[in-house]
Design a protein around this motif. Structure first.
Motif, PDB file in Angstrom:
ATOM      1  N   THR A  76      86.703 136.020  39.021  1.00  0.00           N
ATOM      2  CA  THR A  76      87.760 137.137  38.717  1.00  0.00           C
ATOM      3  C   THR A  76      89.136 136.654  38.676  1.00  0.00           C
ATOM      4  O   THR A  76      89.799 136.820  37.702  1.00  0.00           O
ATOM      5  CB  THR A  76      87.641 138.337  39.491  1.00  0.00           C
ATOM      6  N   ASN A 126      85.026 140.147  28.543  1.00  0.00           N
ATOM      7  CA  ASN A 126      83.719 140.461  28.598  1.00  0.00           C
ATOM      8  C   ASN A 126      83.032 139.240  29.681  1.00  0.00           C
ATOM      9  O   ASN A 126      81.889 138.796  29.454  1.00  0.00           O
ATOM     10  CB  ASN A 126      83.014 140.305  27.220  1.00  0.00           C
ATOM     11  N   ALA A 127      83.889 138.376  30.233  1.00  0.00           N
ATOM     12  CA  ALA A 127      83.291 137.519  31.090  1.00  0.00           C
ATOM     13  C   ALA A 127      82.364 137.968  31.995  1.00  0.00           C
ATOM     14  O   ALA A 127      82.594 139.048  32.602  1.00  0.00           O
ATOM     15  CB  ALA A 127      84.588 136.642  31.802  1.00  0.00           C
ATOM     16  N   THR A 128      81.361 136.923  32.361  1.00  0.00           N
ATOM     17  CA  THR A 128      80.390 137.263  33.712  1.00  0.00           C
ATOM     18  C   THR A 128      80.624 136.357  34.779  1.00  0.00           C
ATOM     19  O   THR A 128      81.433 135.487  34.674  1.00  0.00           O
ATOM     20  CB  THR A 128      79.077 137.196  32.789  1.00  0.00           C
ATOM     21  N   ARG A 133      76.332 139.230  35.695  1.00  0.00           N
ATOM     22  CA  ARG A 133      76.935 140.485  35.668  1.00  0.00           C
ATOM     23  C   ARG A 133      78.530 140.307  35.137  1.00  0.00           C
ATOM     24  O   ARG A 133      79.040 139.691  35.555  1.00  0.00           O
ATOM     25  CB  ARG A 133      77.048 141.070  37.063  1.00  0.00           C
ATOM     26  N   HIS A 134      78.786 141.535  34.305  1.00  0.00           N
ATOM     27  CA  HIS A 134      79.991 141.458  33.674  1.00  0.00           C
ATOM     28  C   HIS A 134      80.910 141.826  34.481  1.00  0.00           C
ATOM     29  O   HIS A 134      80.855 142.829  35.535  1.00  0.00           O
ATOM     30  CB  HIS A 134      80.120 142.321  32.386  1.00  0.00           C
ATOM     31  N   GLY A 137      83.267 145.371  34.081  1.00  0.00           N
ATOM     32  CA  GLY A 137      82.324 146.870  33.651  1.00  0.00           C
ATOM     33  C   GLY A 137      82.073 147.712  34.703  1.00  0.00           C
ATOM     34  O   GLY A 137      81.450 148.615  34.592  1.00  0.00           O
ATOM     35  N   ASP A 141      77.557 146.796  34.791  1.00  0.00           N
ATOM     36  CA  ASP A 141      77.717 145.272  34.709  1.00  0.00           C
ATOM     37  C   ASP A 141      76.900 144.692  33.925  1.00  0.00           C
ATOM     38  O   ASP A 141      76.823 143.407  33.853  1.00  0.00           O
ATOM     39  CB  ASP A 141      78.114 144.692  35.808  1.00  0.00           C
ATOM     40  N   SER A 142      75.844 145.298  33.368  1.00  0.00           N
ATOM     41  CA  SER A 142      74.416 144.612  32.720  1.00  0.00           C
ATOM     42  C   SER A 142      75.020 144.505  31.318  1.00  0.00           C
ATOM     43  O   SER A 142      74.254 143.660  30.609  1.00  0.00           O
ATOM     44  CB  SER A 142      73.192 145.380  32.818  1.00  0.00           C
ATOM     45  N   THR A 143      75.956 145.219  30.655  1.00  0.00           N
ATOM     46  CA  THR A 143      76.219 144.972  29.139  1.00  0.00           C
ATOM     47  C   THR A 143      77.807 144.747  28.974  1.00  0.00           C
ATOM     48  O   THR A 143      78.427 145.015  30.112  1.00  0.00           O
ATOM     49  CB  THR A 143      75.962 146.307  28.451  1.00  0.00           C
ATOM     50  N   GLU A 144      78.190 144.189  27.927  1.00  0.00           N
ATOM     51  CA  GLU A 144      79.664 143.875  27.724  1.00  0.00           C
ATOM     52  C   GLU A 144      80.419 145.378  27.777  1.00  0.00           C
ATOM     53  O   GLU A 144      79.920 146.236  27.093  1.00  0.00           O
ATOM     54  CB  GLU A 144      79.830 143.615  26.370  1.00  0.00           C
ATOM     55  N   GLY A 161      82.645 150.458  29.819  1.00  0.00           N
ATOM     56  CA  GLY A 161      82.020 150.288  31.319  1.00  0.00           C
ATOM     57  C   GLY A 161      82.431 151.519  32.246  1.00  0.00           C
ATOM     58  O   GLY A 161      82.643 152.708  31.678  1.00  0.00           O
TER      59      GLY A 161
END
Length: 407
Positions: A76, A126-128, A133-134, A137, A141-144, A161
Motif C-alpha cells: 500500500t 486497482n492494484a493487488t 487481493r485488491h 476495495g 477485495d476479490s474484484t476491482e 468496493g
C-alpha cells in the motif's frame, strides 16, 4: 523364615527388570533431549508445558499475521508513493497548460500526457497485494474496486468496493487496518483542506479567478459555502448557501477586482457576459468535488477542446485553477494516508519486538519444564548402566547357588 529358590529367582528378575526400565528411561531422555518424555514422568510439568506450548503457538500465529499485514501495508505504501508522484506530475502539466503561449495543439499534447497519467492512477487504484487481493476495495477485495462506466456521452470511474478499511488482528489485544478503502484515498480530502473555487457551468463571459485566499482563519473555519455573482455592469454580489446576501468588500484596481467575504479573498479578472451573471462557487473542499478521477476528467475535457472564444478561454483557465487546487488537496490526502501507513508499519516493528520477547520467554519456560540437563542425564545413564550390570551379574551368580550342584 524360609527363603525358597523361587523367591530368590523372582526377586532377582524383578530387580533386573527395574534396572532395565530405569536404564531405558534415561536412554529415551538422552535420545529425545527431553526430561519429560511421557506425561507420567512429571505430570505437573507436563500439564504446564501444554499450556505454555499453546500460548507459544498462538503467539506464532500472530507473528505470521503480522508478516501478512506488513506485506499488505508495504505494498500500500509503495502504491501511494506512486500515486503521489502521478498527482505531482499531473499538477506540473496543469501549470504548463495554463500558459497563454500554448496553442490548442500544444494543449492537446499536454492532454495526451495527462491521460497517460490518468490511466496509470486508475491502474494503481486497482492494484493487488501478493495474495491477489485488491488493496483499495475494503472487505470486497476479490474484484476491482474502480470500474469505468459510460452513461450517454459521459464516461466516469465508479467505486464498487467497500467503504471500510480491512482490518486484521496482529496481537491478542490489537486489530490493525491493513488495507484502505478506495473512497478514503481517491474520493476524500484531508481535514483543514480549506476552500476551492469553481466557475459556474453557464458562465458566458470572460471572468477568471484566482484563489480563494484565507485572510481570517476564524471566519473561514466556519465551513460556509458561498456564491460570487458578477453582473454585466461589474457589480459583485456574494450569497451563502441559503441564498442570503453576505457582507463583502470589493476593491477594483488595475483591472483586478478583489472581493473579501467570510474570511476569504477572491481576485477576479475579465469582463462578465452580457446574457446573465457570471458566478463563482466558493465551497469548503469537502463540500465540493473530492474525487480525484473527476478532477482528471474535468482537466482533460477542457484541454482536449479548442479554446477559441473568450468564454472558452476563461473556462479553460478557471477549470485548470480549480483542478490544481483539487490536485493539491488530493496529494495532501494521499500523503496523509501514506504517513498513516508508515506509522502502522512502525507499530508492527514494535509489536514484533514485544512478540519476539514473549516467544523467548515461552521457549525458556518450556525448556525449564521439559528439556533435559545433559550433564545430569549422562551421569545418571552411567549409574543406571552399572546398576543394570550388577543386577545381571547377581542373577547369573544366583543361578549357580543350588544344593544339587554339591550332591
Amino acid at each position: 523364615m524360609r527363603v525358597s529358590s523361587v523367591t530368590m529367582y523372582e526377586q532377582s528378575i524383578s530387580s533386573m527388570n527395574r534396572q532395565q526400565n530405569d536404564f531405558l528411561k534415561v536412554s529415551q531422555q538422552i535420545a529425545s533431549g527431553r526430561r519429560v518424555v511421557n506425561p507420567s514422568d512429571d505430570p505437573q510439568a507436563a500439564s504446564r508445558a501444554v499450556g505454555v506450548d499453546q500460548a507459544r503457538a498462538v503467539t506464532q500465529q500472530f507473528a505470521d499475521s503480522r508478516v501478512s499485514a506488513r506485506n499488505s501495508l508495504a505494498q500500500t505504501e509503495s502504491v501511494l508513493n506512486s500515486i503521489g508522484d502521478a498527482i505531482t506530475s499531473a499538477k506540473t502539466l496543469m501549470v504548463q497548460a495554463s500558459s497563454d503561449t500554448l496553442s490548442d495543439a500544444d494543449r492537446e499534447s499536454v492532454a495526451s500526457e495527462l491521460r497517460g497519467i490518468y490511466e496509470t492512477v486508475i491502474g494503481q487504484a486497482n492494484a493487488t497485494d501478493g495474495n491477489g487481493r485488491h488493496l483499495f476495495g475494503g472487505y470486497q477485495d476479490s474484484t476491482e474496486p474502480f470500474v469505468r462506466k459510460t452513461v450517454g456521452d459521459e464516461t466516469f470511474i465508479e467505486y464498487v468496493g467497500d467503504d471500510k478499511g480491512r482490518e486484521q488482528r496482529i496481537d491478542a489485544s490489537r486489530k490493525m487496518k491493513v488495507a484502505e478503502s478506495g473512497l478514503s484515498i481517491f474520493d476524500s480530502v484531508p481535514s483543514g483542506a480549506g476552500y476551492v473555487a469553481e466557475a459556474g457551468a453557464g458562465n458566458g463571459g470572460g471572468i477568471t479567478f484566482s484563489g480563494p485566499q484565507v485572510i481570517d482563519a476564524d471566519l473561514a473555519s466556519q465551513g460556509v459555502a458561498y456564491s460570487v455573482a458578477i453582473n454585466e455592469s461589474g457589480d459583485v454580489t456574494v450569497t451563502d448557501g441559503n441564498g442570503d446576501t453576505v457582507t463583502s468588500d470589493v476593491v477594483k484596481k488595475d483591472g483586478v477586482t478583489r472581493v473579501e467575504f467570510g474570511g476569504l479573498a477572491l481576485e477576479l479578472k475579465g469582463e462578465p457576459g452580457a446574457d446573465g451573471d457570471d458566478t463563482i462557487a466558493v465551497n469548503p473542499a469537502d463540500q465540493g468535488n473530492t474525487n480525484l478521477f473527476e478532477s482528471f476528467e474535468k482537466a482533460l475535457a477542457v484541454l482536449e477542446n479548442p479554446a477559441e472564444t473568450g468564454a472558452k478561454k476563461a473556462a479553460l483557465r478557471n477549470t485548470l485553477n480549480t483542478v490544481m487546487r483539487e490536485f493539491d488537496n488530493s496529494l495532501d490526502n494521499v500523503l496523509t494516508k501514506r504517513a498513516s501507513v508508515g506509522a502502522r508499519l512502525n507499530e508492527l516493528d514494535v509489536v514484533d519486538s514485544v512478540g519476539g520477547n514473549r516467544m523467548l520467554n515461552y521457549e525458556q519456560t518450556l525448556s525449564d519444564l521439559v528439556d533435559l540437563d545433559y550433564a545430569e542425564a549422562i551421569g545418571d545413564y552411567s549409574l543406571r548402566q552399572v546398576g543394570l550390570q550388577a543386577s545381571q551379574k547377581a542373577f547369573a551368580d544366583m543361578k549357580g547357588m543350588s544344593l544339587f550342584n554339591y550332591l
